[in-house]
Design an enzyme around this catalytic site. Structure first.
Site, mmCIF file in Angstrom:
data_model
loop_
_atom_site.group_PDB
_atom_site.id
_atom_site.type_symbol
_atom_site.label_atom_id
_atom_site.label_comp_id
_atom_site.label_asym_id
_atom_site.label_seq_id
_atom_site.Cartn_x
_atom_site.Cartn_y
_atom_site.Cartn_z
ATOM 1 N N TYR A 183 -2.149 -0.964 10.327
ATOM 2 C CA TYR A 183 -2.035 -1.383 9.014
ATOM 3 C C TYR A 183 -0.840 -0.638 8.422
ATOM 4 O O TYR A 183 -0.182 -1.542 7.585
ATOM 5 C CB TYR A 183 -3.169 -0.477 8.297
ATOM 6 C CG TYR A 183 -3.510 -0.647 7.061
ATOM 7 C CD1 TYR A 183 -3.892 -2.082 6.148
ATOM 8 C CD2 TYR A 183 -3.082 0.275 5.659
ATOM 9 C CE1 TYR A 183 -4.097 -2.200 5.090
ATOM 10 C CE2 TYR A 183 -3.267 -0.220 4.487
ATOM 11 C CZ TYR A 183 -3.847 -1.321 4.060
ATOM 12 O OH TYR A 183 -3.880 -1.665 2.797
ATOM 13 N N LYS B 234 2.113 -3.024 6.367
ATOM 14 C CA LYS B 234 2.385 -2.984 5.233
ATOM 15 C C LYS B 234 3.949 -2.478 4.967
ATOM 16 O O LYS B 234 4.559 -2.995 3.918
ATOM 17 C CB LYS B 234 1.544 -1.732 4.382
ATOM 18 C CG LYS B 234 0.090 -2.228 4.373
ATOM 19 C CD LYS B 234 -0.084 -3.788 3.554
ATOM 20 C CE LYS B 234 -1.545 -3.978 3.270
ATOM 21 N NZ LYS B 234 -1.857 -5.292 2.401
ATOM 22 N N SER C 4 0.946 -1.068 0.103
ATOM 23 C CA SER C 4 -0.016 -0.003 0.008
ATOM 24 C C SER C 4 1.028 1.091 0.114
ATOM 25 O O SER C 4 2.110 1.208 0.286
ATOM 26 C CB SER C 4 -0.644 -0.062 1.455
ATOM 27 O OG SER C 4 -1.439 1.011 1.359
HETATM 28 N N1 LIG Z 1 -8.744 -0.680 -1.407
HETATM 29 C C1 LIG Z 1 -7.587 -0.119 -1.271
HETATM 30 O O1 LIG Z 1 -7.909 1.041 -1.139
HETATM 31 C C2 LIG Z 1 -6.235 -0.720 -0.989
HETATM 32 C C3 LIG Z 1 -5.445 0.191 -0.935
HETATM 33 C C4 LIG Z 1 -3.837 -0.343 -0.934
HETATM 34 C C5 LIG Z 1 -3.750 -1.655 -0.431
HETATM 35 N N2 LIG Z 1 -4.853 -2.684 -0.342
HETATM 36 C C6 LIG Z 1 -4.620 -4.028 0.008
HETATM 37 O O2 LIG Z 1 -5.077 -4.608 -1.303
HETATM 38 C C7 LIG Z 1 -5.549 -5.931 -0.639
HETATM 39 C C8 LIG Z 1 -7.101 -6.289 -1.005
HETATM 40 O O3 LIG Z 1 -7.758 -5.344 -0.669
HETATM 41 P P1 LIG Z 1 -9.501 -5.182 -1.279
HETATM 42 O O4 LIG Z 1 -9.551 -3.530 -1.129
HETATM 43 O O5 LIG Z 1 -9.494 -5.727 -2.696
HETATM 44 O O6 LIG Z 1 -10.043 -5.637 0.023
HETATM 45 P P2 LIG Z 1 -11.331 -6.542 -0.031
HETATM 46 O O7 LIG Z 1 -12.469 -6.120 -1.191
HETATM 47 O O8 LIG Z 1 -11.986 -6.419 1.494
HETATM 48 O O9 LIG Z 1 -10.984 -7.837 -0.453
HETATM 49 C C9 LIG Z 1 -9.913 -8.854 0.525
HETATM 50 C C10 LIG Z 1 -9.884 -9.933 0.046
HETATM 51 O O10 LIG Z 1 -8.872 -10.694 0.682
HETATM 52 C C11 LIG Z 1 -9.750 -11.923 1.108
HETATM 53 N N3 LIG Z 1 -9.273 -12.482 2.634
HETATM 54 C C12 LIG Z 1 -9.329 -11.767 3.689
HETATM 55 N N4 LIG Z 1 -9.123 -12.630 4.569
HETATM 56 C C13 LIG Z 1 -8.726 -13.763 3.982
HETATM 57 C C14 LIG Z 1 -8.330 -14.989 4.693
HETATM 58 N N5 LIG Z 1 -8.301 -15.124 6.132
HETATM 59 N N6 LIG Z 1 -8.019 -16.000 3.825
HETATM 60 C C15 LIG Z 1 -8.192 -15.856 2.597
HETATM 61 N N7 LIG Z 1 -8.589 -14.836 1.697
HETATM 62 C C16 LIG Z 1 -8.924 -13.572 2.756
HETATM 63 C C17 LIG Z 1 -11.294 -11.919 1.011
HETATM 64 O O11 LIG Z 1 -11.781 -13.004 0.630
HETATM 65 P P3 LIG Z 1 -12.702 -13.694 1.663
HETATM 66 O O12 LIG Z 1 -13.501 -12.828 2.440
HETATM 67 O O13 LIG Z 1 -13.711 -14.528 0.656
HETATM 68 O O14 LIG Z 1 -11.706 -14.892 2.200
HETATM 69 C C18 LIG Z 1 -11.161 -10.801 -0.160
HETATM 70 O O15 LIG Z 1 -10.987 -11.528 -1.599
HETATM 71 C C19 LIG Z 1 -5.431 -5.857 1.039
HETATM 72 O O16 LIG Z 1 -3.904 -6.660 1.125
HETATM 73 C C20 LIG Z 1 -5.406 -4.548 1.233
HETATM 74 O O17 LIG Z 1 -4.734 -4.169 2.153
HETATM 75 C C21 LIG Z 1 -6.300 -2.012 -0.682
#
Ligand SMILES: NC(=O)c1ccc[n+]([C@@H]2O[C@H](COP(=O)([O-])OP(=O)(O)OC[C@H]3O[C@@H](n4cnc5c(N)ncnc54)[C@H](OP(=O)(O)O)[C@@H]3O)[C@@H](O)[C@H]2O)c1
Length: 254
Positions: A159, A163, A146
């Site tokens: 967080y 990261k 991130s």
């Molecule tokens: N969105 C942003 O603004 C942003 C910015 C920078 C970085 N990120 C990073 O990008 C990544 C994804 O974020 P997102 O925004 O796509 O979040 P999201 O929509 O909440 O999706 C999170 C994903 O992680 C999976 N997950 C969570 N816990 C899990 C577990 N115990 N085992 C297996 N899978 C698991 C969830 O699937 P299930 O619930 O089906 O298990 C889901 O597919 C994260 O690492 C986040 O920190 C996000």
């Protein structure tokens, strides 16, 4: 010549594991990787969503299958990766955030976030790398970090800690895995509209605080991140390792 350069951005012949593929950034990257020619294994806990995505991609003539898995269960994760591998590429994306003011952070939140964002990410990438080395395969690992792996953010001490940890692991893993021809990089996005951020983005006060900090003037889209992941896994990035590719619209340039 132009065609050869274009081809080097593809993932034909690669087997790729994507964690957190059931929604958000993982889902978008998995689609992009499949479109770029990879056989994609989709991991997350939500089996129905994974099945639906695998069916959608397969119906388009692409190659994908579901792997229901809780990545915080390290024994199940090691077994699944040993069974399903070896892989050529990993998008180590599963993660989460529960923002809290530093003075109010509770131990359960701290432990949950480090277990998912750091410990599970470490164990997944170790298991995938072990499979690559045992099979004599060169490959690419991309950790999802991130912009909060580069700077600080309000209500994000935990967080940011997770990261930044993953950013450090990226560099150290890159050093140890380079002799095996395995590249290790990170993608570091700004705020992207997904389930994780939707609630925050609906708050006008949050948008008024965040948008002026993104010089390109908008939140990111999952597709903005997916292109960076495909690139880092592709032969076009053959000389790139230990790097963190910011997809932040200029947030950290200021
Ligand atoms: N969105 C942003 O603004 C942003 C910015 C920078 C970085 N990120 C990073 O990008 C990544 C994804 O974020 P997102 O925004 O796509 O979040 P999201 O929509 O909440 O999706 C999170 C994903 O992680 C999976 N997950 C969570 N816990 C899990 C577990 N115990 N085992 C297996 N899978 C698991 C969830 O699937 P299930 O619930 O089906 O298990 C889901 O597919 C994260 O690492 C986040 O920190 C996000």
């Amino acid at each position: 010549m132009a065609a050869e350069i274009g081809a080097s951005f593809r993932l034909d012949g690669q087997r790729a594991l994507v964690t957190g593929a059931s929604r958000g950034l993982g889902r978008a990257a998995a689609i992009a990787m499949a479109e770029a020619g990879a056989e994609v294994v989709l991991a997350a806990r939500s089996a129905a969503e994974l099945d639906a995505l695998a069916e959608e991609l397969t119906a388009r003539g692409l190659s994908a299958r579901a792997l229901p898995l809780d990545v915080t269960d390290s024994t199940a994760t090691r077994e699944a990766i040993a069974r399903e591998g070896p892989f050529d590429a990993l998008f180590n994306n599963a993660g989460g955030n529960r923002p809290q003011p530093f003075l109010e952070v509770d131990e359960a939140t701290f432990d949950w976030m480090f277990a998912l964002n750091v410990r599970a990410a470490y164990m997944v990438s170790q298991a995938v790398a072990r499979g690559m080395v045992a099979a004599g395969r060169k490959g690419a690992i991309v950790h999802m970090t991130s912009q909060m792996g580069h700077v600080g953010g309000h209500n994000r001490t935990v967080y940011c800690g997770t990261k930044h940890a993953l950013e450090g692991m990226t560099k150290a893993m890159a050093l140890e895995l380079a002799p095996f021809g395995i590249r290790v990089n990170a993608v570091a996005p700004t705020f992207i509209l997904t389930e994780l951020t939707r609630g925050w983005a609906e708050d006008p006060a949050w948008r008024a605080e965040i948008l002026p900090r993104i010089p390109l003037g908008r939140l990111g889209t999952p597709q903005d991140v997916a292109g960076a992941v495909v690139f880092l896994c592709s032969p076009a990035a053959a000389m790139i390792t230990g790097h963190s590719l910011l997809v932040d619209g200029g947030w950290t340039a200021q």
